[in-house]
Design an enzyme around this catalytic site. Sequence first.
Site, short mmCIF file in Angstrom:
data_model
loop_
_atom_site.label_atom_id
_atom_site.label_comp_id
_atom_site.label_asym_id
_atom_site.label_seq_id
_atom_site.Cartn_x
_atom_site.Cartn_y
_atom_site.Cartn_z
N TRP A 199 -14.63 -15.02 -0.35
CA TRP A 199 -14.50 -13.54 0.19
C TRP A 199 -13.70 -12.84 -0.71
CZ3 TRP A 199 -9.93 -11.66 2.11
CH2 TRP A 199 -9.82 -10.23 2.75
N ASP A 366 -16.69 3.13 11.46
CA ASP A 366 -16.69 1.75 11.25
C ASP A 366 -16.55 1.11 12.60
OD1 ASP A 366 -16.19 -0.96 9.96
OD2 ASP A 366 -16.99 0.16 8.36
N ASP A 367 -16.28 -0.20 12.42
CA ASP A 367 -16.38 -1.16 13.70
C ASP A 367 -15.20 -0.65 14.59
OD1 ASP A 367 -15.79 -3.37 15.32
OD2 ASP A 367 -15.31 -4.60 13.71
N ARG A 443 -14.04 -15.65 13.20
CA ARG A 443 -13.62 -14.37 13.61
C ARG A 443 -13.88 -13.93 15.25
NH1 ARG A 443 -15.21 -8.17 11.79
NH2 ARG A 443 -13.05 -7.53 11.13
N LYS A 476 -24.20 1.45 8.76
CA LYS A 476 -23.89 0.19 7.98
C LYS A 476 -24.09 -1.08 8.91
CE LYS A 476 -19.37 -1.66 6.16
NZ LYS A 476 -18.03 -1.25 6.18
N ASP A 478 -23.49 -4.81 9.60
CA ASP A 478 -22.66 -5.99 9.08
C ASP A 478 -23.10 -7.24 9.65
OD1 ASP A 478 -20.19 -7.01 8.08
OD2 ASP A 478 -18.74 -5.50 8.91
N MET A 479 -22.31 -8.21 9.17
CA MET A 479 -22.52 -9.62 9.57
C MET A 479 -21.40 -10.49 9.06
SD MET A 479 -24.54 -12.55 8.10
CE MET A 479 -25.41 -13.96 8.99
N ASN A 480 -20.46 -10.88 10.03
CA ASN A 480 -19.13 -11.06 9.49
C ASN A 480 -18.91 -12.53 9.99
OD1 ASN A 480 -17.54 -8.95 8.61
ND2 ASN A 480 -17.99 -7.96 10.39
N CYS A 526 -24.18 -5.19 4.70
CA CYS A 526 -22.88 -5.54 4.46
C CYS A 526 -22.65 -7.05 5.12
CB CYS A 526 -21.93 -4.61 5.12
SG CYS A 526 -20.35 -5.13 5.37
N ASP A 548 -15.11 -6.77 0.29
CA ASP A 548 -14.06 -6.11 1.06
C ASP A 548 -12.61 -6.02 0.28
OD1 ASP A 548 -14.92 -5.77 3.52
OD2 ASP A 548 -14.38 -7.77 4.13
C1 DGJ Z 1 -16.56 -6.19 7.18
C2 DGJ Z 1 -16.91 -5.17 6.33
O1 DGJ Z 1 -17.01 -5.70 5.05
C3 DGJ Z 1 -15.80 -4.23 6.48
O2 DGJ Z 1 -16.04 -3.24 5.42
C4 DGJ Z 1 -15.60 -3.68 7.96
O3 DGJ Z 1 -16.88 -2.81 8.20
C5 DGJ Z 1 -15.43 -4.74 8.80
N1 DGJ Z 1 -16.35 -5.76 8.56
C6 DGJ Z 1 -15.32 -4.41 10.06
O4 DGJ Z 1 -15.28 -5.52 10.95
#
Ligand code: DGJ
Length: 729
Positions: A199, A366-367, A443, A476, A478-480, A526, A548
């Site tokens: 990361w 964003d989020d 998370r 955007k 995303d997938m965290n 993302c 990030d």
């Molecule tokens: C991870 C992304 O890479 C960030 O840019 C942002 O969108 C966060 N997630 C939001 O939770």
Amino acid sequence: MEIIYEEKSRSFLLQTPKSTYVIGIVDAENFVGHAYYGPRLMEDDVTYLMRTGEAPFTPEKNARDRLSFLDCFPQEFPSCGVGDFRESAVTIKDKGSHVASEFVLESFEIVNGKEKLEGLPATWGSEEDTKTLKLTLRDKVLGLKAILSYSVFEGIDAIARSVKLVNEGKDPVTIEKIMSASLDMDNREYDKLILYGSWARERYIDRTPVNYGVQSTSSLRGEPGHQEQPFMALLEKNATEDQGEVIGINLIYSGNCTTLADRNQFDSIRLMSGINPEGFSYILNPGESFQAPEAVLVYSSEGIGGMSRTFHDLYRNHLIRGEYRDKKRPILINNWEATYFDFNTEKLLDIAREASKDGIEMLVMDDGWFGNRYDDNRALGDWFVNEEKLAGGLKYLVDEVNKLGMKFGIWFEPEMISPDSDLYRAHPDWAVQIPGREAGLARNQYVLDMTRKEIRDYIFERMAAVLHSANIEYVKWDMNRPLCDIGSASLPADRQGEFFHRYVLGVYDLQERLITEFPHLLLENCSGGGARFDAGMLYYSPQIWCSDDTDAIERLTIQEGTALIYPLSAMGAHVSDCPNHTVGRETPFETRGYVALAGTFGYELDITKISKEDRAMIPEQIQMYHKYNDLVRTGDYYRIASYSKNRYYDCYMVVAKDKMEALVTYVQVMGRPNSHSRRILLKGLCPEKTYRIEGEERTYRGSTLMNAGILVENLWGDYKGKLIHILEA
Ligand code: DGJ
């Protein structure tokens, strides 16, 4: 580009501008062998390279040593269990749990164009600029058919390969392993190049010798991850950035993947790439088929740089789709690093008002705009606007932003569900989980079971409702978190091994539906930064958030590794605030702009709070983007120096296809006392053309700029940057 079948030598020649790939058919049994991949040959017979004239000969001549033959024969699609003891490309279990298969040629066809891969991303081409060879192989015992496809593209030294299995037998079989491409070649003191990371440190370049045994780079996270890339290149020992032979392989896939080099007893190397077999099995009933993802092979005689430029051309012209493929992307300002979860309509509008004055073209929220999302512990899945934050509603906000002359974009994390969400309270079984085992959180979130159509339908319906409710022009996605605790309520016990692949197919299905329903939408993928920066995703979104880590100096390494395969037009890159939120580093605002210019370009900061001096530079940076983006997006990319190797400076350039213009980016990472100006040799220019450097009087021949070079004076200080614009005089 050409594909030829030579009757006399029983061989197929795949011709690209500078490379030739030769497949030979051997013996009365029709074994499919690999004879050659390298610099372009005239149409000549090179099938002797398969060494079938040497002991142990072919089974036709020497049945008693069939195994010895299979154990050294260079195969195009090596199977497992019958005598080839190297890594197999395909492992099939029959209904009695025996593991064996042997695929030999049954028929072939050569066609113009290229078919779509069902449900999967893949390169595309027209009947005029693409040709495909289809080899139909069969295992006679199982009745299983394997269709190997090879496509070549006009003007590009790449070959796209894929495999489809069709069960034409009477019984079900289980696929335990299926590689998309396998390539046997004589070892020529090869090194291998891979990308590794973590990361905020994605896609670092690693070069090591190919040793004996299997060396692989593999992901089990349900995505390539920050850590791995579905990529490997084999390099002649003396290959450099600009010279020598390089063969690169990249899988167009966003799930568990493996790429490996297996160096064996006869000092040949088997290079292969495909779905990671660990945790994978797939039942194929009679009449069913399985399409494996596509792998791309690139041949370069111009070193590593040549390989990168070929991947860029292929992906820009034959993979990325949609309205924005060839268009300048709107300069965006994203509120993530500006506000994190602490925003409301007014704050966003303040940012938009100021941004619009400087020429920023889009606000991305964003989020944190939905459900009860006040921090990252809750509400994923509740895709309803939080009107406490967004007073007046989403449409009001978007309309106000539009009135400023700006577009509006929004963030989603469609594949996730928080335990603290209305969606989870209503459908706890929608989360990926193993019955009786508590699924691990990352998370504070679980993963939605994207293999299930009803779940995808629900998410699509929510996303579409939000996107239809206002003039939203960018998403955007995303997938965290990665995937684990794999289990799906919709799959029977013997099909749980299909989960990972079906999950990726589910994601692809949802993204395809999204861009079909909203054809003008700009989609940016993302994954916690750049954990899913892969060619599969590029089929759906022309750009992907790189990392990030927005620090300009860290980004030099990340973007260099990313550009090893992926075009600059695809790299999400923003100017952010200092001290940088990831590393705490202070860098000049100017340098941050130069580095972001190598990607899509945008801002990730609170424009209402940054210093006056920084703010004053934004309009200039915006002009700079408009001046150079066409060149950066469409030109040829050359690496000149990496500070990760030399400690002091980084330099790369982009040259227009017509060689009339070039842009050199130079970053002095560390100042160096008592040193002369630095001599930089430029690349990719036309030796005969006369050029001038913007801001200078004199002219230079291209050959001078490339061989004598230019001198860049010491910039006094760390992290200083400079652009050098070169134009035909
Ligand atoms: C991870 C992304 O890479 C960030 O840019 C942002 O969108 C966060 N997630 C939001 O939770």
